[in-house]
Design a protein around this motif. Structure first.
Motif, PDB file in Angstrom:
ATOM      1  N   SER A  52       0.837  -1.201   0.000  1.00  0.00           N
ATOM      2  CA  SER A  52       0.000   0.000   0.000  1.00  0.00           C
ATOM      3  C   SER A  52       0.876   1.256   0.000  1.00  0.00           C
ATOM      4  N   LEU A  55       2.069   2.165  -3.450  1.00  0.00           N
ATOM      5  CA  LEU A  55       1.135   2.895  -4.315  1.00  0.00           C
ATOM      6  C   LEU A  55       1.519   4.378  -4.301  1.00  0.00           C
ATOM      7  N   LEU A 181      -5.318  -3.604  -5.598  1.00  0.00           N
ATOM      8  CA  LEU A 181      -4.308  -2.570  -5.846  1.00  0.00           C
ATOM      9  C   LEU A 181      -3.684  -2.748  -7.223  1.00  0.00           C
TER      10      LEU A 181
END
Lengths: 318, 253
Positions: A52, A55, A181
């Motif tokens: 995460s 990202l 994602l």
């Protein structure tokens, strides 16, 4: 070769990886080393937190030094909810994601008005503020942290107190969130995000709402980190301020850089390597951080694309 | 002709320097309007304010009947106001195709689409290919922008601006640093844009300006000292004194 914006996933690699991870409990059981399964759950949830963060860092060019704030918030939401008797995984975990997303919205809305080193410092500052907030919450354990009375209750015949069940639930959630994602990175949104990493001013000049795109990415990354934190609270049976400390933000960044920002699975690899090194080197010497540091130094100097760049050729050409 | 852009008493100061000193200017719909002036006259500062990357201290900017004085850069672009940069600003590591596809995506909206793979969205890349053909880069689609020759980079720069389907395109020195051959090619390209959009052109190459422009405005020390057809500007006394210099006038005569 031009840099590619579409990140292909080789079905062979994904299937092999998932099959190996699914078979792991059988292996640790066969060799009678149940501890390795606990370690594997830890690696999985850190892999999700690092993915995460990537990202933002790898795809959005936003080096956030405060990602632990959302990870720790997710953990505390689960522990605080449990202390008030709210122990259902079906409500506590989405709540952890929601609160982490809200924290990311507030912190991101302010931090994203800055760039570069200022962005690094302001995200660090916000995370440290959150750290002190939780340290000062005496009702919820203060400096000592807040133990979970028991793990979240999942129902549906899933007993999370069993390390094997917890492992499989973690694996399923980490795989699903990573899949989301990955779709995101390759969507129109992900393309725009990567464009901002390449040339922010130009993106604005061709008509993209740059600030809103960055903020949306920041909130999504915060929510996913919150989920990883919710899993972490269950895995370690507590939430503590150390989960939000800047050390933790640094560890997540090290995972991302060690594994490689250029590839989608790089940070997951980085999380695995870092935690395995920590586990096995610390068994031999209390100065394990020295050796981990040496490995990181070697990777940064000789493999600037991260460990993942050893596989299937070079991705970056710039 | 109806006016597309109207600047009303625009002022921009940097400390003690007044870079834009009460500029009032009209750009008519469909014309090529050239902005000339000596170095440091404030041409690029003016372009920045029209495009939205600098906020004026006073005055108003109206575009197509809308007051855009305080509007953000990306909203102006969506209204049809595009610019190309004097120093090329490209996605250097990405292919020409991806460079142009970004601009197409920005115009067609729906960037907050999180699931469908963008690589499968053929219309983005079809239009990128058409744009590449328009700026003479059809055979360079897969090349990273940083490997293009300077003239090619300038043409890609214009392609990016065109992808937003502008009503008004601000061209800041499109000929800067180009050799004679590339210059001629660029003049043809700019001339071909006439039928697509209105142009506000900043340029130092006087031959090109007098060839392309319908009207010329002369900016000196942050003020417009004259606006007129190329022929009027050529013989304008104040312009000759302040900018073109007597030797040019003699040479022209």
């Amino acid at each position: 070769m031009a840099l590619q914006l579409h990140h292909r996933a080789s079905p062979a690699v994904v299937v092999t990886l998932l099959a190996a991870l699914a078979a792991l409990p059988a292996i640790t059981h066969a060799i009678d080393e149940p501890f390795y399964l606990v370690l594997a759950s830890r690696i999985l949830l850190y892999a999700l937190a690092a993915t995460s963060l990537n990202l933002l860092v790898g795809f959005g060019g936003m080096v956030s030094f405060g990602h632990a704030a959302f990870f720790g918030t997710g953990a505390y939401v689960v522990a605080i909810a449990a202390s008030h008797g709210l122990d259902s995984a079906w409500t506590a975990w989405p709540l952890a994601m929601g609160v982490a997303a809200f924290a990311a919205l507030v912190i991101g809305a302010i931090s994203l008005r800055t760039r570069g080193v200022y962005f690094i410092m302001i995200t660090l500052a916000f995370a440290q503020m959150m750290f002190y907030v939780f340290v000062s919450l005496k009702a919820y354990g203060g400096e000592d942290g807040l133990p979970l009375p028991h793990r979240s209750v999942a129902g549906a015949g899933l007993d999370l107190k069993s390390d094997t069940t917890f492992y499989y639930v973690t694996l399923a959630l980490v795989a699903a969130a990573s899949g989301l994602l990955w779709r995101l990175v390759n969507s129109r949104f992900g393309r725009a995000l990567q464009g901002i990493r390449e040339n922010e001013t130009r993106m604005e000049a061709v008509g993209f709402p740059v600030y809103r795109i960055k903020l949306a990415a920041f909130v999504i990354a915060g929510a996913i980190a919150g989920l990883a934190g919710a899993l972490a609270a269950n895995q370690s049976d507590m939430a503590g301020p150390a989960m939000l400390h800047w050390n933790q933000s640094g560890t997540l960044l090290v995972m991302v850089i060690l594994g490689g920002t250029g590839r989608f699975l790089g940070p997951a690899l980085g999380a695995a390597v870092l935690l395995l090194l920590e586990e096995f080197v610390s068994a031999y010497t209390m100065h394990w951080q020295f050796y981990v540091g040496a490995v990181l130094l070697a990777v940064v100097m000789f493999l600037p694309g991260g460990l993942a760049s050893m596989f299937a050729g070079r991705r970056r050409d710039g | 002709m109806a006016e597309l852009l109207h600047l009303d008493a625009l002022v921009k100061r940097f400390g003690g320097l007044t870079a834009t000193d009460g500029v009032t200017l009209d750009v008519a719909d469909g014309e090529i309007h050239a902005l000339i002036g000596p170095n440091g006259a404030g041409k690029t500062t003016l372009i920045h304010q029209i495009a939205g990357s600098l906020a004026p201290d006073a005055g108003r900017i109206r575009f197509n009947g809308v007051d855009v004085t305080r509007m953000s850069l990306h909203l102006r672009t969506q209204l049809g106001l595009a610019r190309s940069y004097q120093v090329v600003s490209l996605f250097r590591r990405l292919s020409v195709r991806d460079n142009l596809a970004f601009a197409v995506q920005a115009r067609t909206g729906s960037t907050f689409q999180f699931w469908r793979a963008a690589a499968d969205q053929q219309p983005l890349f079809d239009e990128a290919r058409e744009l590449a053909a328009r700026v003479d880069l059809a055979d360079r689609l897969d090349a990273p922008a940083r490997t293009l020759a300077h003239g090619e980079q300038r043409r890609l720069e214009i392609g990016l601006a065109l992808a937003t389907r502008p009503r008004l395109l601000l061209l800041d020195e499109p000929l800067a640093g180009l050799g004679p051959e590339e210059s001629a090619r660029m003049v043809d390209l700019v001339s071909g844009l006439r039928s697509h959009c209105t142009l506000l052109l900043v340029e130092h190459d006087m031959d090109a300006v007098f060839r392309l422009a319908d009207r010329v405005s002369v900016l000196v020390n942050g003020r417009i000292i004259a606006t007129g057809t190329p022929d009027e500007i050529r013989v304008h006394r104040e312009v000759r004194r302040a900018y073109l210099g007597d030797d040019v006038a003699v040479h022209d005569a």
